[in-house]
Enzyme design. Structure first.
Site, PDB file in Angstrom:
ATOM      1  N   SER A  51       0.790  -1.052   5.348  1.00 18.71           N
ATOM      2  CA  SER A  51      -0.334  -0.593   4.029  1.00 18.71           C
ATOM      3  C   SER A  51      -1.723  -1.072   4.275  1.00 18.71           C
ATOM      4  O   SER A  51      -1.781  -2.257   4.735  1.00 18.71           O
ATOM      5  CB  SER A  51       0.314  -1.035   2.895  1.00 18.71           C
ATOM      6  OG  SER A  51      -0.704  -1.194   1.870  1.00 18.71           O
ATOM      7  N   GLY A  52      -2.709  -0.093   4.210  1.00 18.59           N
ATOM      8  CA  GLY A  52      -4.018  -0.836   4.410  1.00 18.59           C
ATOM      9  C   GLY A  52      -4.371  -1.660   3.407  1.00 18.59           C
ATOM     10  O   GLY A  52      -5.104  -2.612   3.549  1.00 18.59           O
ATOM     11  N   LEU A  53      -3.920  -1.267   2.268  1.00 20.18           N
ATOM     12  CA  LEU A  53      -4.270  -2.127   1.024  1.00 20.18           C
ATOM     13  C   LEU A  53      -3.557  -3.607   1.155  1.00 20.18           C
ATOM     14  O   LEU A  53      -4.530  -4.612   1.044  1.00 20.18           O
ATOM     15  CB  LEU A  53      -3.510  -1.540  -0.264  1.00 20.18           C
ATOM     16  CG  LEU A  53      -3.728  -2.660  -1.710  1.00 20.18           C
ATOM     17  CD1 LEU A  53      -5.089  -2.670  -1.958  1.00 20.18           C
ATOM     18  CD2 LEU A  53      -2.777  -2.143  -2.643  1.00 20.18           C
ATOM     19  N   ASP A  63      -9.650  -3.381   0.135  1.00 23.40           N
ATOM     20  CA  ASP A  63      -9.286  -2.055   0.695  1.00 23.40           C
ATOM     21  C   ASP A  63     -10.382  -1.191   1.201  1.00 23.40           C
ATOM     22  O   ASP A  63     -10.405  -0.011   0.396  1.00 23.40           O
ATOM     23  CB  ASP A  63      -8.143  -1.563   0.051  1.00 23.40           C
ATOM     24  CG  ASP A  63      -7.254  -0.323   0.776  1.00 23.40           C
ATOM     25  OD1 ASP A  63      -7.454  -0.249   2.022  1.00 23.40           O
ATOM     26  OD2 ASP A  63      -6.669   0.384   0.067  1.00 23.40           O
ATOM     27  N   ASP A  90      -1.039   2.900   8.051  1.00 21.23           N
ATOM     28  CA  ASP A  90      -1.919   3.776   6.991  1.00 21.23           C
ATOM     29  C   ASP A  90      -3.303   3.692   7.805  1.00 21.23           C
ATOM     30  O   ASP A  90      -3.912   2.471   8.093  1.00 21.23           O
ATOM     31  CB  ASP A  90      -1.997   2.717   5.716  1.00 21.23           C
ATOM     32  CG  ASP A  90      -2.937   3.224   4.663  1.00 21.23           C
ATOM     33  OD1 ASP A  90      -3.743   4.190   5.036  1.00 21.23           O
ATOM     34  OD2 ASP A  90      -3.106   2.617   3.585  1.00 21.23           O
ATOM     35  N   ASP A  92      -5.959   4.827   7.002  1.00 24.82           N
ATOM     36  CA  ASP A  92      -7.255   5.133   6.162  1.00 24.82           C
ATOM     37  C   ASP A  92      -7.783   6.600   6.548  1.00 24.82           C
ATOM     38  O   ASP A  92      -7.219   7.345   6.554  1.00 24.82           O
ATOM     39  CB  ASP A  92      -8.251   4.128   6.251  1.00 24.82           C
ATOM     40  CG  ASP A  92      -7.738   2.709   5.616  1.00 24.82           C
ATOM     41  OD1 ASP A  92      -6.935   2.997   4.574  1.00 24.82           O
ATOM     42  OD2 ASP A  92      -7.955   1.725   5.943  1.00 24.82           O
ATOM     43  N   GLU A 119      -6.131  10.130   5.793  1.00 24.92           N
ATOM     44  CA  GLU A 119      -6.514  10.549   4.370  1.00 24.92           C
ATOM     45  C   GLU A 119      -7.805  11.352   4.527  1.00 24.92           C
ATOM     46  O   GLU A 119      -8.674  10.787   5.099  1.00 24.92           O
ATOM     47  CB  GLU A 119      -6.368   9.597   3.149  1.00 24.92           C
ATOM     48  CG  GLU A 119      -7.466   8.257   3.375  1.00 24.92           C
ATOM     49  CD  GLU A 119      -7.227   7.168   2.512  1.00 24.92           C
ATOM     50  OE1 GLU A 119      -5.971   6.650   2.566  1.00 24.92           O
ATOM     51  OE2 GLU A 119      -7.995   6.666   1.794  1.00 24.92           O
ATOM     52  N   LYS A 125     -13.659   3.872   3.329  1.00 22.28           N
ATOM     53  CA  LYS A 125     -12.730   4.514   2.110  1.00 22.28           C
ATOM     54  C   LYS A 125     -12.832   3.568   0.943  1.00 22.28           C
ATOM     55  O   LYS A 125     -13.448   2.380   1.124  1.00 22.28           O
ATOM     56  CB  LYS A 125     -11.522   4.818   2.789  1.00 22.28           C
ATOM     57  CG  LYS A 125     -10.595   3.411   3.343  1.00 22.28           C
ATOM     58  CD  LYS A 125      -9.833   2.713   2.257  1.00 22.28           C
ATOM     59  CE  LYS A 125      -9.100   3.352   1.220  1.00 22.28           C
ATOM     60  NZ  LYS A 125      -7.677   3.525   1.899  1.00 22.28           N
ATOM     61  N   ASN A 127     -10.029   2.280  -2.214  1.00 24.65           N
ATOM     62  CA  ASN A 127      -8.772   2.507  -2.724  1.00 24.65           C
ATOM     63  C   ASN A 127      -8.596   3.611  -3.624  1.00 24.65           C
ATOM     64  O   ASN A 127      -9.290   3.603  -4.486  1.00 24.65           O
ATOM     65  CB  ASN A 127      -7.931   1.140  -3.091  1.00 24.65           C
ATOM     66  CG  ASN A 127      -6.526   1.412  -3.259  1.00 24.65           C
ATOM     67  OD1 ASN A 127      -6.264   1.638  -4.380  1.00 24.65           O
ATOM     68  ND2 ASN A 127      -5.646   0.998  -2.485  1.00 24.65           N
ATOM     69  N   SER A 128      -7.585   4.469  -3.359  1.00 25.25           N
ATOM     70  CA  SER A 128      -7.195   5.633  -4.320  1.00 25.25           C
ATOM     71  C   SER A 128      -7.248   5.456  -5.887  1.00 25.25           C
ATOM     72  O   SER A 128      -7.475   5.953  -6.660  1.00 25.25           O
ATOM     73  CB  SER A 128      -5.930   6.211  -3.953  1.00 25.25           C
ATOM     74  OG  SER A 128      -6.147   6.662  -2.668  1.00 25.25           O
ATOM     75  N   ARG A 163      -2.908  13.060   4.595  1.00 31.31           N
ATOM     76  CA  ARG A 163      -2.867  12.454   3.228  1.00 31.31           C
ATOM     77  C   ARG A 163      -3.732  13.471   2.293  1.00 31.31           C
ATOM     78  O   ARG A 163      -4.921  13.312   2.620  1.00 31.31           O
ATOM     79  CB  ARG A 163      -3.117  10.962   3.129  1.00 31.31           C
ATOM     80  CG  ARG A 163      -3.225  10.858   1.545  1.00 31.31           C
ATOM     81  CD  ARG A 163      -2.981   9.025   1.464  1.00 31.31           C
ATOM     82  NE  ARG A 163      -3.814   8.650   0.558  1.00 31.31           N
ATOM     83  CZ  ARG A 163      -3.669   7.030   0.579  1.00 31.31           C
ATOM     84  NH1 ARG A 163      -3.003   6.445   1.326  1.00 31.31           N
ATOM     85  NH2 ARG A 163      -4.384   6.739  -0.499  1.00 31.31           N
ATOM     86  N   HIS A 194      -0.634  12.353  -2.584  1.00 27.84           N
ATOM     87  CA  HIS A 194      -0.645  11.135  -3.480  1.00 27.84           C
ATOM     88  C   HIS A 194      -1.172  11.595  -5.018  1.00 27.84           C
ATOM     89  O   HIS A 194      -1.917  12.424  -5.222  1.00 27.84           O
ATOM     90  CB  HIS A 194      -1.900  10.141  -2.647  1.00 27.84           C
ATOM     91  CG  HIS A 194      -1.807   8.838  -3.100  1.00 27.84           C
ATOM     92  ND1 HIS A 194      -0.476   8.412  -3.796  1.00 27.84           N
ATOM     93  CD2 HIS A 194      -2.340   7.714  -2.948  1.00 27.84           C
ATOM     94  CE1 HIS A 194      -0.605   6.973  -3.928  1.00 27.84           C
ATOM     95  NE2 HIS A 194      -1.553   6.684  -3.259  1.00 27.84           N
TER      96      HIS A 194
HETATM   97  C1  SPV Z   1      -2.008   1.725   0.860  1.00 22.83           C
HETATM   98  O1  SPV Z   1      -0.793   1.101   0.708  1.00 22.83           O
HETATM   99  O2  SPV Z   1      -2.979   1.021   1.428  1.00 22.83           O
HETATM  100  C2  SPV Z   1      -1.994   2.881   0.245  1.00 22.83           C
HETATM  101  C3  SPV Z   1      -1.410   3.378  -0.497  1.00 22.83           C
HETATM  102  O3  SPV Z   1      -2.894   3.825   0.853  1.00 22.83           O
HETATM  103  S1  SPV Z   1      -2.099   3.394  -2.119  1.00 22.83           S
HETATM  104  O4  SPV Z   1      -2.577   2.158  -2.175  1.00 22.83           O
HETATM  105  O5  SPV Z   1      -1.640   3.849  -2.898  1.00 22.83           O
HETATM  106  O6  SPV Z   1      -3.505   4.249  -1.751  1.00 22.83           O
HETATM  107 MG    MG Z   2      -4.394   2.588   1.996  1.00 28.39          MG
END
Ligand code: SPV
Ligand code: MG
Length: 540
Positions: A51-53, A63, A90, A92, A119, A125, A127-128, A163, A194
């Site tokens: 995971s990027g986060l 993130d 991930d 990004d 994505e 980026k 975070n979503s 994504r 997502h």
């Molecule tokens: C991550 O885990 O970094 C993701 C998922 O991209 S989210 O945090 O839901 O965007």
């Molecule tokens: Mg991410």
């Protein structure tokens, strides 16, 4: 090679492809470093979501592409080394335009990372789950990133997931579908749709329209309450549990830190945190120990002589020699030699006498003292003269002790060191023979490491002078062994060898050479009576 659902996946690339394309639901579990990758594998998952986060957060970063893509690559390398599972990273936005995606994908393939998810947003980026209506990439431009990524993979099974952020950015279902179609046409192997809604309704609607044109991946972080079976029924390919190992570790770390800070002690947390042994196990220390045996020059062998010529255990049926009594399924001698071996003492010689035919153990050399009835321990030891060379441990054949006691004698820098139970000095000692007088008594400190030297050992030490009881365990360095041989020869020359016992031998040795006393407090016993035997059965 890992066998997955009856098929053999020959590479991690193929394994991830299989997980994502197989008709049944798959799961990828979040990891963010080497140890969490190991824990994902230990739990039985078949793939990892890098995971990027959580990789950013574990580095203390946001993130927002604050960690550079090469820093992420380094983390991925640790994760790939730490686990055999395929990793979907991930990616990004792909860290820039098509050109950055090309280089990223090549480097991922080189490091065995099985797939990437990019994505349709813009670098850097966000975070979503932050803000509203984040800008999205132009569809054609993003398709260029997908094509560039696919053209750059160096393994045919590398997976590129596209994504779609249209639902999160409030662009609606139609745009989400349009984008997914375009990305699929551009070569994406799977679509990640997502959503940040608490309900999975829009995910189900998307899945229905999408109708499995390509595998569909979801991240139910926000709609976590939806039963997994509904995703199964909706034909979802893969669920990503996106951040839960980092989140659970944050909770655990906070609790532990708060308790230690408050108590200024480890007592409250000790029972609830993973043991240090657990860490060693997770990172594979056993493999290193084995490799050390294979690759490091072998240390000089340590031998042991076990004095087991003495008589039977009073009260035991069938004249059993003491060293062969059964302690919960194993003879005392087997347990003793087992401990010796665990400590690296391989060449064990047992001096037997009483009922010698009953004393046998595979892999252990036997020497006989046929005059056991009229001779003492020094004579028995002399029977094993040929085995007393180099570094040697001498042990009574009726003692059991915890491994750390011998470990500590073996790592002592002294040429002769004897294990002494200091607690025996405050217990009733009347009737004990191997009482010790030393130049310094046990300090009472948990770690009493100051040297103490043996003065005398016998049954006549006055109570006020007793420093403890010898446990029947001593270690001699190569030099100490030479002194021991000299002392045996001296006893022989003086006509005393037949009757001398170990306390006399050690006392004479201590008069000529330094004999170190190492204090312990319990964790051993000698089996002299049926009561001792019952105790041995309890404690071993
Ligand atoms: C991550 O885990 O970094 C993701 C998922 O991209 S989210 O945090 O839901 O965007
Ligand atoms: Mg991410």
């Amino acid at each position: 090679m890992p066998v997955r659902d009856g098929q053999v996946a020959t590479t991690r690339f193929a394994a991830l492809r299989h997980e994502i394309t197989k008709p049944t639901l798959s799961f990828l579990m979040e990891a963010h470093d080497g140890i969490s990758a190991k824990i994902v594998e230990e739990a039985g998952f078949r793939g990892i979501w890098a995971s990027g986060l959580t990789i950013s957060a574990s580095l203390g970063l946001r993130d927002s592409n604050e960690a550079s893509w090469t820093q992420v690559l380094d983390v991925l390398e640790y994760m790939a080394d730490a686990s055999t599972l395929p990793i979907l990273v991930d990616g990004d936005t792909g860290h820039g335009n098509f050109n950055n995606v090309r280089r990223f994908v090549r480097k991922l393939c080189e490091r065995g990372i099985a797939g990437v998810c990019i994505e349709d947003k813009l670098f850097p980026k966000t975070n979503s789950f932050l803000g509203e209506a984040q800008p999205l990439a132009d569809i054609d431009e993003f398709c260029g990133r997908i094509k560039a990524g696919k053209d750059s993979q160096t393994d045919p099974d590398f997976t590129l997931v596209a994504r779609v952020e249209a639902l999160i950015s409030g662009r609606g279902m139609d745009e989400a579908i349009t984008r997914a179609e375009a990305y699929h046409r551009a070569g994406a192997d799977a679509i990640l749709i997502h959503s940040k809604k608490a309900s999975a309704d829009e995910i189900f609607r998307f899945a229905e329209i999408w109708a499995n044109r390509a595998p569909l991946i979801i991240v139910p972080t926000m709609y976590y309450a939806t039963p997994t079976d509904l995703f199964r029924q909706a034909g979802i390919s893969t669920i990503i549990w996106a951040n839960h190992l980092l989140r659970s570790s944050i909770t655990a770390m906070r609790q532990t830190a708060a308790a230690i800070q408050e108590d200024e002690s480890l007592m409250r947390v000790e029972g609830s945190v993973a043991t240090v042994k657990d860490i060693f196990q997770l990172v594979g220390n056993a493999e290193l120990e084995e490799a050390e045996r294979r690759y490091l020059p072998a240390p000089p062998a340590v031998g042991a002589v076990v004095l087991a010529a003495g008589g039977e255990l009073g009260g035991l049926p069938a004249d059993q020699p003491k060293c062969m009594v059964d302690i919960r399924g194993q003879s005392l001698l087997k347990r003793l030699t087992g401990t010796l071996r665990e400590c690296g003492v391989q060449d064990v010689t047992v001096v037997r006498g009483y009922r010698k035919e009953a004393v046998a153990l595979p892999g252990v050399a036997m020497v006989d003292n046929d005059r056991f009835a009229e001779t003492g321990e020094a004579w028995s030891l002399a029977c094993a003269r040929n085995a007393i060379r180099g570094e040697t441990v001498v042990a009574y054949g009726d003692v059991l002790f915890r491994r750390y006691i011998l470990d500590s004698l073996l790592t002592s820098s002294a040429d002769v060191v004897v294990a002494v139970d200091a607690v025996a000095s405050v217990q009733p000692w009347a009737g004990k023979r191997d009482l010790v007088m030393a130049d310094r008594r046990y300090s009472g400190d948990y770690l009493d490491d100051e040297p103490a030297m043996l003065r005398r050992m016998n049954q006549y030490i006055p109570a006020s002078e007793v420093a403890g009881e010898w446990m029947g365990l001593a270690r001699f360095s190569a030099r100490g062994t030479a002194w021991l041989q000299e002392e045996i020869a001296a006893l022989e020359a003086e006509g005393l060898l037949e009757q001398a016992d170990m306390p006399l031998l050690l006392t004479r040795l201590a008069a000529r050479h330094p004999v170190r006393v190492k204090y312990f407090t319990g964790h051993w016993l000698d089996v002299d009576t049926m009561t001792d035997l019952a105790e041995a059965r309890n404690v071993t």
